[in-house]
Design an enzyme around this catalytic site. Structure first.
Site, PDB file in Angstrom:
ATOM      1  N   THR A 103       0.856  -1.194   0.000  1.00  0.00           N
ATOM      2  CA  THR A 103       0.000   0.000   0.000  1.00  0.00           C
ATOM      3  C   THR A 103       0.891   1.243   0.000  1.00  0.00           C
ATOM      4  OG1 THR A 103      -0.170   0.218   2.421  1.00  0.00           O
ATOM      5  CG2 THR A 103      -1.747  -1.263   1.349  1.00  0.00           C
ATOM      6  N   GLY A 104       0.411   2.293  -0.642  1.00  0.00           N
ATOM      7  CA  GLY A 104       1.171   3.545  -0.681  1.00  0.00           C
ATOM      8  C   GLY A 104       2.514   3.379  -1.358  1.00  0.00           C
TER       9      GLY A 104
ATOM     10  N   TYR B 108      -0.920  10.831  14.513  1.00  0.00           N
ATOM     11  CA  TYR B 108      -0.051   9.982  13.680  1.00  0.00           C
ATOM     12  C   TYR B 108       0.711   8.983  14.541  1.00  0.00           C
ATOM     13  CZ  TYR B 108       4.038   8.503  11.022  1.00  0.00           C
ATOM     14  OH  TYR B 108       5.014   7.735  10.423  1.00  0.00           O
TER      15      TYR B 108
HETATM   16  P1  NDP Z   1       5.202   9.018   1.832  1.00  0.00           P
HETATM   17  O1  NDP Z   1       4.277  10.146   2.079  1.00  0.00           O
HETATM   18  O2  NDP Z   1       6.302   9.188   0.869  1.00  0.00           O
HETATM   19  O3  NDP Z   1       4.381   7.728   1.400  1.00  0.00           O
HETATM   20  C1  NDP Z   1       3.116   7.469   1.933  1.00  0.00           C
HETATM   21  C2  NDP Z   1       2.286   6.743   0.921  1.00  0.00           C
HETATM   22  O4  NDP Z   1       1.001   6.497   1.478  1.00  0.00           O
HETATM   23  C3  NDP Z   1       2.077   7.535  -0.376  1.00  0.00           C
HETATM   24  O5  NDP Z   1       2.201   6.640  -1.444  1.00  0.00           O
HETATM   25  C4  NDP Z   1       0.656   8.010  -0.247  1.00  0.00           C
HETATM   26  O6  NDP Z   1      -0.010   8.172  -1.483  1.00  0.00           O
HETATM   27  C5  NDP Z   1       0.059   6.839   0.497  1.00  0.00           C
HETATM   28  N1  NDP Z   1      -1.244   7.151   1.063  1.00  0.00           N
HETATM   29  C6  NDP Z   1      -1.567   8.168   1.882  1.00  0.00           C
HETATM   30  N2  NDP Z   1      -2.879   8.141   2.130  1.00  0.00           N
HETATM   31  C7  NDP Z   1      -3.390   7.097   1.464  1.00  0.00           C
HETATM   32  C8  NDP Z   1      -4.701   6.570   1.310  1.00  0.00           C
HETATM   33  N3  NDP Z   1      -5.753   7.139   1.883  1.00  0.00           N
HETATM   34  N4  NDP Z   1      -4.861   5.470   0.536  1.00  0.00           N
HETATM   35  C9  NDP Z   1      -3.811   4.914  -0.079  1.00  0.00           C
HETATM   36  N5  NDP Z   1      -2.571   5.372   0.010  1.00  0.00           N
HETATM   37  C10 NDP Z   1      -2.361   6.455   0.774  1.00  0.00           C
HETATM   38  O7  NDP Z   1       5.766   8.612   3.298  1.00  0.00           O
HETATM   39  P2  NDP Z   1       6.816   7.486   3.742  1.00  0.00           P
HETATM   40  O8  NDP Z   1       7.287   6.707   2.591  1.00  0.00           O
HETATM   41  O9  NDP Z   1       7.768   8.138   4.629  1.00  0.00           O
HETATM   42  O10 NDP Z   1       5.886   6.566   4.647  1.00  0.00           O
HETATM   43  C11 NDP Z   1       5.732   5.203   4.428  1.00  0.00           C
HETATM   44  C12 NDP Z   1       5.587   4.486   5.763  1.00  0.00           C
HETATM   45  O11 NDP Z   1       6.791   4.611   6.506  1.00  0.00           O
HETATM   46  C13 NDP Z   1       4.489   5.024   6.647  1.00  0.00           C
HETATM   47  O12 NDP Z   1       3.810   3.937   7.246  1.00  0.00           O
HETATM   48  C14 NDP Z   1       5.239   5.796   7.711  1.00  0.00           C
HETATM   49  O13 NDP Z   1       4.529   5.835   8.907  1.00  0.00           O
HETATM   50  C15 NDP Z   1       6.479   4.955   7.824  1.00  0.00           C
HETATM   51  N6  NDP Z   1       7.628   5.588   8.435  1.00  0.00           N
HETATM   52  C16 NDP Z   1       8.240   6.657   7.824  1.00  0.00           C
HETATM   53  C17 NDP Z   1       9.332   7.237   8.402  1.00  0.00           C
HETATM   54  C18 NDP Z   1      10.015   8.388   7.796  1.00  0.00           C
HETATM   55  O14 NDP Z   1      10.966   8.868   8.391  1.00  0.00           O
HETATM   56  N7  NDP Z   1       9.615   8.858   6.628  1.00  0.00           N
HETATM   57  C19 NDP Z   1       9.885   6.732   9.644  1.00  0.00           C
HETATM   58  C20 NDP Z   1       9.177   5.605  10.191  1.00  0.00           C
HETATM   59  C21 NDP Z   1       8.107   5.067   9.587  1.00  0.00           C
HETATM   60  P3  NDP Z   1       0.168   9.500  -2.384  1.00  0.00           P
HETATM   61  O15 NDP Z   1       1.457   9.321  -3.096  1.00  0.00           O
HETATM   62  O16 NDP Z   1      -1.030   9.433  -3.269  1.00  0.00           O
HETATM   63  O17 NDP Z   1       0.173  10.652  -1.444  1.00  0.00           O
HETATM   64 MG1  PMR Z   2      12.662  13.181  15.661  1.00  0.00          MG
HETATM   65  C1  PMR Z   2      17.524  10.523  18.629  1.00  0.00           C
HETATM   66  C2  PMR Z   2      17.087  10.402  17.594  1.00  0.00           C
HETATM   67  C3  PMR Z   2      15.894  10.757  16.853  1.00  0.00           C
HETATM   68  C4  PMR Z   2      15.379   9.960  15.882  1.00  0.00           C
HETATM   69  C5  PMR Z   2      15.890   8.632  15.424  1.00  0.00           C
HETATM   70  C6  PMR Z   2      14.228  10.619  15.379  1.00  0.00           C
HETATM   71  C7  PMR Z   2      13.398  10.094  14.394  1.00  0.00           C
HETATM   72  N1  PMR Z   2      14.072  11.830  16.026  1.00  0.00           N
HETATM   73  C8  PMR Z   2      15.078  11.935  16.952  1.00  0.00           C
HETATM   74  C9  PMR Z   2      15.270  13.001  17.846  1.00  0.00           C
HETATM   75  C10 PMR Z   2      14.566  14.204  17.854  1.00  0.00           C
HETATM   76  N2  PMR Z   2      13.535  14.510  17.028  1.00  0.00           N
HETATM   77  C11 PMR Z   2      14.809  15.322  18.735  1.00  0.00           C
HETATM   78  C12 PMR Z   2      15.854  15.357  19.780  1.00  0.00           C
HETATM   79  C13 PMR Z   2      13.893  16.272  18.403  1.00  0.00           C
HETATM   80  C14 PMR Z   2      13.704  17.624  19.031  1.00  0.00           C
HETATM   81  C15 PMR Z   2      14.443  18.650  18.316  1.00  0.00           C
HETATM   82  C16 PMR Z   2      13.098  15.767  17.322  1.00  0.00           C
HETATM   83  C17 PMR Z   2      12.059  16.465  16.706  1.00  0.00           C
HETATM   84  C18 PMR Z   2      11.239  15.924  15.733  1.00  0.00           C
HETATM   85  C19 PMR Z   2      10.098  16.524  15.099  1.00  0.00           C
HETATM   86  C20 PMR Z   2       9.560  17.881  15.310  1.00  0.00           C
HETATM   87  N3  PMR Z   2      11.384  14.623  15.237  1.00  0.00           N
HETATM   88  C21 PMR Z   2      10.381  14.431  14.373  1.00  0.00           C
HETATM   89  C22 PMR Z   2       9.592  15.544  14.276  1.00  0.00           C
HETATM   90  C23 PMR Z   2       8.562  15.271  13.337  1.00  0.00           C
HETATM   91  O1  PMR Z   2       7.658  15.992  12.980  1.00  0.00           O
HETATM   92  C24 PMR Z   2       8.687  13.841  12.919  1.00  0.00           C
HETATM   93  C25 PMR Z   2       7.527  13.099  13.502  1.00  0.00           C
HETATM   94  O2  PMR Z   2       7.387  12.961  14.671  1.00  0.00           O
HETATM   95  O3  PMR Z   2       6.687  12.572  12.663  1.00  0.00           O
HETATM   96  C26 PMR Z   2       5.647  11.857  13.294  1.00  0.00           C
HETATM   97  C27 PMR Z   2       9.958  13.373  13.558  1.00  0.00           C
HETATM   98  C28 PMR Z   2      10.693  12.190  13.491  1.00  0.00           C
HETATM   99  N4  PMR Z   2      11.807  11.949  14.236  1.00  0.00           N
HETATM  100  C29 PMR Z   2      12.291  10.701  13.902  1.00  0.00           C
HETATM  101  C30 PMR Z   2      11.454  10.134  12.917  1.00  0.00           C
HETATM  102  C31 PMR Z   2      11.632   8.790  12.295  1.00  0.00           C
HETATM  103  C32 PMR Z   2      10.482  11.030  12.666  1.00  0.00           C
HETATM  104  C33 PMR Z   2       9.463  10.850  11.606  1.00  0.00           C
HETATM  105  C34 PMR Z   2       8.411  10.184  11.484  1.00  0.00           C
HETATM  106  C35 PMR Z   2       7.843   8.865  11.831  1.00  0.00           C
HETATM  107  O4  PMR Z   2       7.832   8.385  12.929  1.00  0.00           O
HETATM  108  O5  PMR Z   2       7.343   8.319  10.918  1.00  0.00           O
END
Ligand code: NDP
Ligand code: PMR
Ligand code: LMG
Length: 406
Positions: A99-100, A281
């Protein structure tokens, strides 16, 4: 409770239909905030989550045609025999739904798998054209992918997707629940077609229904290892530094989820609190990780399916952050690269998820995978809340009868 009634109606697998008078009951109960001591589709409304379907007071009819279609679809695929080395060589292509897959991690995983020549990737995407373009520009060979429409923010669309997939005649060997939305700047909640808060509705509930429906297809796969993978994240785990950045994930007693997440007669947040998009989220990711574990407990032994979740690393460049403020989008990648050192490229994250899909050694079920700095995988520890058995039971909103015994 509203979700169990509203969602019970909406989350019902298409293999079941509800008699009209009972549908009326469901609609009535949708507006009733508290229904005590009745059960619905095997869920006790008194304790929200009774797993025991024997207490079901409403009957569910089975739709045999639906089931037959699924069986026919699988019967058209070539059987494999892995008992001899020769047979191993002729192992058919695996068939994986992601998905996605139109961007970020999903697209990178599709590419990594397709490039091996061993997988056909079904890219389940809400924007057909975007997905086609993405596959083309990623250089995925035509023979190795199919785009199919799926909007996880609509349970009808989820059912439609499953029907279309079954009609395609392809087997299902691995399902990857990857899509997600993140709405950190939203001041007010928005909702799915079925009235659930959009982040949890899409990331958890849409995937939950998809998984429950497609488990039937997975069960019928004759592939050596069949898997159901739900993408989790570090930010839902409060046993990490990242998981302690406010707002933290917290599901509470899950009264909002049980109440329908509709922002009307229930909160739009799982824990019943004020709406917060970033928290929603993170809560949805906790639900994803809990669901994986609950599936493992309920279905692994019976089905042989490997259930897994993972944190792929911080892929700071993906579309996930599209709704965040521009300054964040500029600073976040260097912050992760040079300060936290948690950054991974989309390509690297795709390899990681592809490994969880296809590595023959990763057959252990119920595991949350992570990777260390050398990109070696290890079994990670989930936070206390993300391992909570009671909360996990509450993520499984619909107890579906086993319909294998026709
Ligand atoms: P993206 O936004 O690049 O990818 C998300 C995908 O989900 C897109 O293909 C989007 O479609 C699709 N999507 C959103 N809404 C819907 C819907 N209603 N129906 C079908 N598809 C949908 O984000 P990421 O690749 O970063 O995220 C992928 C996964 O990884 C998520 O589960 C996220 O939580 C997880 N993840 C990401 C991290 C990160 O740092 N980026 C860290 C940890 C986990 P469209 O292209 O049409 O918008
Ligand atoms: Mg985070 C120590 C390490 C660490 C890691 C691995 C992440 C991952 N982050 C870390 C630390 C911090 N982050 C710290 C110290 C801060 C305060 C400055 C910080 C802040 C921050 C923000 C505002 N981080 C974020 C955000 C987002 O908006 C992202 C989020 O929470 O999305 C839900 C995010 C993330 N940090 C990560 C990862 C993987 C995210 C992205 C999203 C996710 O969980 O999918
Ligand atoms: C909220 O703000 C928003 O309100 C919300 O809308 C949503 O966006 C949400 O999580 C998303 O965030 C959260 C706020 C919290 O974040 C910020 O304001 C910071 C954003 C900045 C992110 C980018 C960083 C930019 C850094 C600049 C660096 C530039 C890099 C250049 C590199 C060049 C190098 C050459 O933030 C805060 O409140 C800050 C405080 C958070 C600290 C949290 C840490 C708690 C630790 C607790 C310890 C827990 C112990 C756990 C133990 C586990 C150990 C394993």
């Amino acid at each position: 409770m509203a979700l169990q009634s509203a969602a019970a109606a909406t989350l019902l697998p298409s293999a079941f239909s509800i008699p009209k008078e009972e549908m009326w009951y469901l609609l009535q109960s949708k507006s009733s905030a508290y229904l005590k001591n009745s059960t619905l589709l095997g869920i006790s409304l008194s304790d929200h989550v009774k797993a025991d379907s024997s207490s079901c007071s409403l009957r569910i009819k089975r739709d045999c045609n639906q089931r037959n279609l699924a069986i026919q679809a699988v019967a058209t695929t070539p059987a494999i025999n892995v008992s001899t080395p020769e047979a191993k060589k002729t192992l058919r292509k695996g068939s994986v739904v992601i998905t996605g897959a139109s961007s970020g991690l999903g697209l990178a995983t599709a590419k990594a798998l397709a490039e091996t020549g061993k997988w056909h990737v079904i890219m389940a995407c809400r924007d057909f054209l975007k997905a086609e373009r993405a596959a083309k520009s990623a250089g995925i060979a035509k023979d190795n992918y199919t785009v199919m429409h799926l909007d996880l923010a609509s349970l009808d669309s989820v059912r439609q997707f499953v029907d279309n997939f079954r009609r395609s005649g392809r087997p299902l060997d691995v399902l990857v629940c990857n899509a997600a939305v993140y709405l950190p700047t939203a001041k007010e909640p928005t909702f799915t077609a079925d009235g659930f808060e959009l982040s949890v509705g899409t990331n958890h509930l849409g995937h939950f229904l998809l998984s429950r429906l497609m488990m039937e297809d997975l069960k019928q796969s004759d592939y050596p290892s069949k898997r159901l993978i739900i993408v989790g994240s570090i930010t839902g785990n409060t046993n990490t530094l990242a998981g302690n950045v406010p707002p933290k994930a917290y599901l509470g007693d899950m009264r909002g989820l049980v109440g329908g997440l509709n922002g009307l007669n229930s909160s739009a947040m799982v824990d019943g609190g004020e709406f917060d998009g970033a928290k929603a989220y993170k809560d949805s990711k906790v639900c994803n990780m809990l669901t994986m574990q609950e599936f493992h407990r309920r279905y692994h032994e019976e089905t042989g399916i490997t259930f897994a979740s993972l944190y792929p690393g911080c892929i700071a460049t993906t579309g996930l952050f599209r709704e965040h403020i521009p300054l964040f989008r500029i600073l976040f990648p260097p912050f992760q690269k040079y300060i936290t050192k948690g950054f991974v490229s989309e390509e690297e994250s795709g390899k990681r998820l592809a490994q969880v899909v296809s590595d023959p050694t990763l057959t252990k079920s119920g595991v949350y995978w992570s990777w260390n700095k050398d990109s070696a995988n290890f079994e990670n520890q989930l936070s206390q809340e993300a391992s909570d058995v009671e909360k996990a039971r509450k993520t499984n909103l619909v107890e579906v009868e086993d319909f294998t015994e026709y």
